[in-house]
Motif scaffolding. Structure first.
Motif, PDB file in Angstrom:
ATOM      1  N   ARG A 268      12.116   7.110  -1.180  1.00  0.00           N
ATOM      2  CA  ARG A 268      11.816   5.613  -1.061  1.00  0.00           C
ATOM      3  C   ARG A 268      11.825   5.150   0.265  1.00  0.00           C
ATOM      4  N   SER A 269      12.597   5.887   1.223  1.00  0.00           N
ATOM      5  CA  SER A 269      12.919   5.331   2.466  1.00  0.00           C
ATOM      6  C   SER A 269      11.906   5.864   3.580  1.00  0.00           C
ATOM      7  N   PRO A 271       8.476   6.150   5.232  1.00  0.00           N
ATOM      8  CA  PRO A 271       7.113   4.888   5.296  1.00  0.00           C
ATOM      9  C   PRO A 271       5.753   5.485   4.734  1.00  0.00           C
ATOM     10  N   ALA A 276       1.667  -0.013   3.216  1.00  0.00           N
ATOM     11  CA  ALA A 276       1.279  -0.802   4.379  1.00  0.00           C
ATOM     12  C   ALA A 276      -0.032  -1.723   4.173  1.00  0.00           C
ATOM     13  N   GLN A 280       2.768  -4.149   1.634  1.00  0.00           N
ATOM     14  CA  GLN A 280       4.151  -3.951   0.978  1.00  0.00           C
ATOM     15  C   GLN A 280       4.801  -2.800   2.046  1.00  0.00           C
ATOM     16  N   ALA A 281       4.939  -3.309   2.961  1.00  0.00           N
ATOM     17  CA  ALA A 281       5.345  -2.291   4.388  1.00  0.00           C
ATOM     18  C   ALA A 281       6.972  -2.357   4.430  1.00  0.00           C
ATOM     19  N   LYS A 282       7.525  -3.285   3.592  1.00  0.00           N
ATOM     20  CA  LYS A 282       9.084  -3.168   3.681  1.00  0.00           C
ATOM     21  C   LYS A 282       9.855  -1.841   2.930  1.00  0.00           C
ATOM     22  N   LEU A 283      10.405  -1.174   3.701  1.00  0.00           N
ATOM     23  CA  LEU A 283      11.218  -0.034   3.055  1.00  0.00           C
ATOM     24  C   LEU A 283      12.326  -0.413   2.354  1.00  0.00           C
ATOM     25  N   GLU A 284      12.735   0.407   1.359  1.00  0.00           N
ATOM     26  CA  GLU A 284      13.647   0.448   0.649  1.00  0.00           C
ATOM     27  C   GLU A 284      14.751   1.285   1.435  1.00  0.00           C
TER      28      GLU A 284
END
Length: 343
Positions: A268-269, A271, A276, A280-284
């Protein structure tokens, strides 16, 4: 006398454990690590910094400090060119010197610090050739020139006289690969060889390693924290956390259907362009940090960071490494419940 070894394997590590003596006592860094590698195969070791990947590779090369500074237990079975199986963990240092850089080699993380700044590139490559093949200086330099051609360095004869600071990062990494391949090893350990390089050079290095592997049939142990690189180059994956294997299997099933929460977190980390494109570009991120080996949590070492941890179980006992499917192992108390939810 080395133990029996699968005829299809060139390297068979069994129950490897490494610990270091410090002012605060004995600190374990690697616990009960076992894996095999076959000729022509690439095994990727994945995990965050501090997970035990590099210590595992240094132990296989017998480059950890000698006793009593460090303790190494377990077996490191290696099949040499002569077909004989040797346990590298029990070889005397002079015997290991004959193997290291000859039949089993390593590409280290930082080429600028691994290359000697006061010696020419040609002499550094030729040194291993002269030591292991017992040839004169000119024959060794001719072999060094062949290797520079092999790894794609232009004007190889001119580059033999260059010093490391004359070369770019990508060129220095190619020189490190040439040094590692100088004596046609059966096993190559690559410790994050593309970490400090830009993506274009990284792609070139990965392609080079694949081409060389196809040409020579060597086995590769590729250490990285980049799962994109794993998908590109690996046949099998071994995920490590806090010195233990937490998941191991083929690259496609493991990346498509990970069973260990830590592996889920790593994936999930990464990219992803398709996310994007939809805003939904925010990384977990995996919360917290890899535990200090001197203050390891009780039970599963990942439980303080795990969203699936079950109090009274995960924080009390260390899970065993179970076979979830054929050639897919996982170390987690709750992998069955997690797999059913993910399905």
């Amino acid at each position: 006398m080395a133990a029996d070894m699968d005829a299809s394997s060139v390297l068979d590590v069994r129950n490897l454990a490494v610990s270091f003596r410090t002012d605060r006592g004995e600190v374990p860094a690697v616990h009960d690590v076992s894996f095999t590698v076959k000729p022509g195969e690439t095994l990727a070791l994945v995990g965050e910094s501090g997970s035990g990947k590099s210590v595992t590779s240094l132990a296989v090369m017998r480059l950890t400090p000698p006793a009593p500074q460090a303790s190494l237990t377990g077996s490191i079975l290696f099949r040499g060119r002569d077909g004989q199986v040797r346990d590298l963990a029990t070889l005397a240092e002079h015997e290991m010197q004959a193997m290291r850089g000859n039949e089993i080699s390593m590409i280290f993380q930082e080429p600028m610090t691994s290359l000697n700044p006061v010696h020419r590139i040609g002499d550094q490559i030729a040194e291993a050739v002269r030591y292991h093949r017992k040839v004169d200086r000119q024959a060794a330099l001719d072999r060094a020139e062949e290797l520079l051609v092999l790894v794609g360095i232009p004007e190889p004869r001119k580059r033999l006289k260059s010093y490391p600071h004359h070369l770019s990062g990508g060129m220095r990494q190619r020189v490190m690969i040439a040094m590692a391949l100088a004596c046609d090893p059966s096993v190559l350990i690559a410790d994050e060889p593309t970490t400090a390089l830009d993506v274009t050079v990284q792609a070139q290095i990965l392609e080079l390693l694949k081409e060389l592997q196809e040409r020579t049939g060597m086995a590769v142990v590729f250490i990285t924290h980049n799962l994109g690189v794993v998908a590109e180059i690996a046949d099998r994956v071994m995920v490590m956390y806090a010195g233990r294997i937490v998941e191991r299997g083929g690259v496609v099933p493991l990346l498509k259907h990970p069973l260990m929460p830590y592996t889920h977190g790593l994936l999930r980390s990464v990219p992803r362009l398709e996310l994007a494109a939809f805003g939904q570009a925010k990384l977990e991120a995996i919360r917290g940090n890899v535990p200090d080996p001197t203050r390891m949590p009780q039970g599963c070492s990942f439980h303080p960071r795990c969203d699936h941890a079950e109090l009274g179980r995960c924080d009390r006992t260390i899970p065993i490494l179970e076979e979830a499917e054929a050639d897919h192992l996982v170390r987690c108390h709750r992998w069955r419940a997690i797999a059913s939810v993910e399905a």
